[in-house]
Design a protein around this motif. Structure first.
Motif, PDB file in Angstrom:
ATOM      1  N   LEU A  55      10.291  -4.728 -14.186  1.00  0.00           N
ATOM      2  CA  LEU A  55       9.262  -3.943 -13.983  1.00  0.00           C
ATOM      3  C   LEU A  55       9.266  -3.736 -12.477  1.00  0.00           C
ATOM      4  N   LEU A  56       9.760  -4.505 -11.553  1.00  0.00           N
ATOM      5  CA  LEU A  56       9.697  -4.129 -10.098  1.00  0.00           C
ATOM      6  C   LEU A  56      10.661  -2.870  -9.975  1.00  0.00           C
ATOM      7  N   THR A  57      11.820  -3.095 -10.678  1.00  0.00           N
ATOM      8  CA  THR A  57      12.819  -1.895 -10.806  1.00  0.00           C
ATOM      9  C   THR A  57      12.193  -0.520 -11.042  1.00  0.00           C
ATOM     10  N   SER A  58      11.394  -0.582 -12.331  1.00  0.00           N
ATOM     11  CA  SER A  58      10.750   0.321 -12.745  1.00  0.00           C
ATOM     12  C   SER A  58       9.737   0.982 -11.668  1.00  0.00           C
ATOM     13  N   THR A  59       9.073   0.254 -11.201  1.00  0.00           N
ATOM     14  CA  THR A  59       8.147   0.531 -10.174  1.00  0.00           C
ATOM     15  C   THR A  59       8.733   1.533  -9.341  1.00  0.00           C
ATOM     16  N   MET A  60       9.772   1.029  -8.292  1.00  0.00           N
ATOM     17  CA  MET A  60      10.585   1.331  -7.565  1.00  0.00           C
ATOM     18  C   MET A  60      11.050   3.015  -7.917  1.00  0.00           C
ATOM     19  N   ILE A  61      11.617   3.123  -9.285  1.00  0.00           N
ATOM     20  CA  ILE A  61      11.931   4.129  -9.470  1.00  0.00           C
ATOM     21  C   ILE A  61      10.935   5.212  -9.857  1.00  0.00           C
ATOM     22  N   CYS A  62       9.662   4.757 -10.156  1.00  0.00           N
ATOM     23  CA  CYS A  62       8.605   5.698 -10.406  1.00  0.00           C
ATOM     24  C   CYS A  62       8.073   6.463  -8.953  1.00  0.00           C
ATOM     25  N   THR A  63       8.408   5.531  -8.098  1.00  0.00           N
ATOM     26  CA  THR A  63       8.072   6.125  -6.731  1.00  0.00           C
ATOM     27  C   THR A  63       8.845   6.974  -6.197  1.00  0.00           C
ATOM     28  N   LEU A  72       1.844   2.055 -10.593  1.00  0.00           N
ATOM     29  CA  LEU A  72       0.842   1.310 -10.224  1.00  0.00           C
ATOM     30  C   LEU A  72       0.909   0.159 -11.541  1.00  0.00           C
ATOM     31  N   GLY A  73       0.853   0.549 -12.672  1.00  0.00           N
ATOM     32  CA  GLY A  73       0.923  -0.111 -13.937  1.00  0.00           C
ATOM     33  C   GLY A  73       2.031  -1.122 -14.088  1.00  0.00           C
ATOM     34  N   ASP A  74       3.201  -0.889 -13.791  1.00  0.00           N
ATOM     35  CA  ASP A  74       4.256  -1.287 -13.813  1.00  0.00           C
ATOM     36  C   ASP A  74       4.485  -2.494 -12.871  1.00  0.00           C
ATOM     37  N   ALA A  75       3.843  -2.161 -11.598  1.00  0.00           N
ATOM     38  CA  ALA A  75       3.624  -3.233 -10.261  1.00  0.00           C
ATOM     39  C   ALA A  75       2.898  -4.373 -10.803  1.00  0.00           C
ATOM     40  N   ARG A  76       1.525  -3.830 -11.330  1.00  0.00           N
ATOM     41  CA  ARG A  76       0.614  -4.909 -11.955  1.00  0.00           C
ATOM     42  C   ARG A  76       1.163  -5.902 -12.891  1.00  0.00           C
ATOM     43  N   ALA A  77       1.932  -5.145 -13.725  1.00  0.00           N
ATOM     44  CA  ALA A  77       2.533  -6.042 -14.725  1.00  0.00           C
ATOM     45  C   ALA A  77       3.537  -6.927 -14.128  1.00  0.00           C
ATOM     46  N   ALA A  78       4.495  -6.628 -13.231  1.00  0.00           N
ATOM     47  CA  ALA A  78       5.395  -7.474 -12.585  1.00  0.00           C
ATOM     48  C   ALA A  78       4.742  -8.638 -11.958  1.00  0.00           C
ATOM     49  N   TYR A  79       3.552  -8.239 -11.180  1.00  0.00           N
ATOM     50  CA  TYR A  79       2.807  -9.138 -10.480  1.00  0.00           C
ATOM     51  C   TYR A  79       2.244 -10.311 -11.391  1.00  0.00           C
ATOM     52  N   GLU A  80       1.749  -9.826 -12.650  1.00  0.00           N
ATOM     53  CA  GLU A  80       1.148 -10.877 -13.515  1.00  0.00           C
ATOM     54  C   GLU A  80       2.207 -11.511 -14.113  1.00  0.00           C
ATOM     55  N   ASP A  81       3.529 -11.064 -14.359  1.00  0.00           N
ATOM     56  CA  ASP A  81       4.543 -11.905 -15.098  1.00  0.00           C
ATOM     57  C   ASP A  81       5.092 -12.867 -14.061  1.00  0.00           C
ATOM     58  N   GLY A  82       5.062 -12.574 -12.743  1.00  0.00           N
ATOM     59  CA  GLY A  82       5.620 -13.361 -11.870  1.00  0.00           C
ATOM     60  C   GLY A  82       4.724 -14.509 -11.496  1.00  0.00           C
ATOM     61  N   LEU A  83       3.323 -14.154 -11.634  1.00  0.00           N
ATOM     62  CA  LEU A  83       2.344 -15.284 -11.385  1.00  0.00           C
ATOM     63  C   LEU A  83       2.099 -16.328 -12.632  1.00  0.00           C
ATOM     64  N   GLY A  94       5.541  -7.923  -6.502  1.00  0.00           N
ATOM     65  CA  GLY A  94       4.645  -7.174  -7.292  1.00  0.00           C
ATOM     66  C   GLY A  94       3.500  -6.738  -6.868  1.00  0.00           C
ATOM     67  N   ILE A  95       2.514  -7.580  -6.072  1.00  0.00           N
ATOM     68  CA  ILE A  95       1.275  -7.199  -5.467  1.00  0.00           C
ATOM     69  C   ILE A  95       1.568  -6.121  -4.219  1.00  0.00           C
ATOM     70  N   ALA A  96       2.685  -6.377  -3.474  1.00  0.00           N
ATOM     71  CA  ALA A  96       2.952  -5.218  -2.507  1.00  0.00           C
ATOM     72  C   ALA A  96       3.146  -4.114  -2.971  1.00  0.00           C
ATOM     73  N   MET A  97       4.008  -3.860  -4.200  1.00  0.00           N
ATOM     74  CA  MET A  97       3.981  -2.719  -4.869  1.00  0.00           C
ATOM     75  C   MET A  97       2.585  -2.151  -5.514  1.00  0.00           C
ATOM     76  N   VAL A  98       1.971  -3.075  -5.770  1.00  0.00           N
ATOM     77  CA  VAL A  98       0.630  -2.752  -6.368  1.00  0.00           C
ATOM     78  C   VAL A  98      -0.025  -1.762  -5.196  1.00  0.00           C
ATOM     79  N   GLY A  99      -0.148  -2.084  -3.933  1.00  0.00           N
ATOM     80  CA  GLY A  99      -0.702  -1.380  -2.945  1.00  0.00           C
ATOM     81  C   GLY A  99       0.085  -0.072  -2.514  1.00  0.00           C
ATOM     82  N   TYR A 100       1.143  -0.166  -2.996  1.00  0.00           N
ATOM     83  CA  TYR A 100       1.800   1.368  -2.374  1.00  0.00           C
ATOM     84  C   TYR A 100       1.205   2.584  -3.070  1.00  0.00           C
ATOM     85  N   PRO A 101       1.049   2.383  -4.536  1.00  0.00           N
ATOM     86  CA  PRO A 101       0.643   3.623  -5.236  1.00  0.00           C
ATOM     87  C   PRO A 101      -1.073   3.786  -4.681  1.00  0.00           C
ATOM     88  N   HIS A 102      -1.528   2.714  -4.530  1.00  0.00           N
ATOM     89  CA  HIS A 102      -3.000   3.043  -3.734  1.00  0.00           C
ATOM     90  C   HIS A 102      -3.052   3.599  -2.399  1.00  0.00           C
TER      91      HIS A 102
END
Length: 167
Positions: A55-63, A72-83, A94-102
């Motif tokens: 999911l983190l890889t997908s997040t980077m590709i999407c950016t 944003l959705g994939d980053a949140r999912a990665a964050y939640e999976d990590g937790l 994951g939470i760092a990448m949640v901030g990037y789309p914001h």
């Protein structure tokens, strides 16, 4: 699928080396399709470190491809999976990448909260995630007019990257 993913990653890397933006986006889109096929195999299953990293890889590709809502959705999912699986480095990145789309969308308060959490979660856990969080928060500070604060954070991140040979 894994061989195809590796081939796409090589094409992405080659496009970056040539500074060919069109080829980079095309290779990224190809890689996303293969990654989506792999992620579909994990749909409806409990979280795993592998899915979190995918999911983190997908997040980077999407950016790269400009799909900011998916990022944003994939980053949140990665964050939640990590937790969920106790992988603190995945949660921190994951939470760092949640901030990037914001940040990209001008939602500065949400971006700041995510970057602050990423920096806090990364300390002593992951130099990569710490330098990522510092760099992204530095970008936020630049965007909001705090040039000295942004510069200080980016310099701190650069020091971590240089110390680890990650530059």
């Amino acid at each position: 699928l894994l061989e195809r993913l590796a081939s796409c990653a090589t094409a992405q890397h080659d496009a970056c080396q040539r500074r060919d933006a069109d080829a980079l986006v095309g290779a990224s889109a190809d890689r996303q399709r293969v990654l989506d096929a792999l992620l579909s195999l994990a749909a409806g299953r409990p979280p795993t470190p592998g899915r979190g990293r995918a999911l983190l890889t997908s997040t980077m590709i999407c950016t790269v491809t400009g799909d900011w809502e998916r990022a944003l959705g994939d980053a949140r999912a990665a964050y939640e999976d990590g937790l969920a699986v106790g992988e603190r480095d995945i949660a921190a990145e994951g939470i760092a990448m949640v901030g990037y789309p914001h940040l990209h969308g001008g939602r500065m308060a949400e971006a700041r909260a995510a970057f602050d959490e990423a920096i806090e979660r990364s300390a002593g856990v992951s130099d990569f995630s710490l330098s990522l969080g510092l760099t992204l928060k530095g970008m936020l500070l630049f965007a909001t007019g705090d040039l000295p604060g942004g510069k200080a954070l980016v310099e701190q991140a650069r020091g971590i990257q240089e110390r680890n040979g990650d530059h």
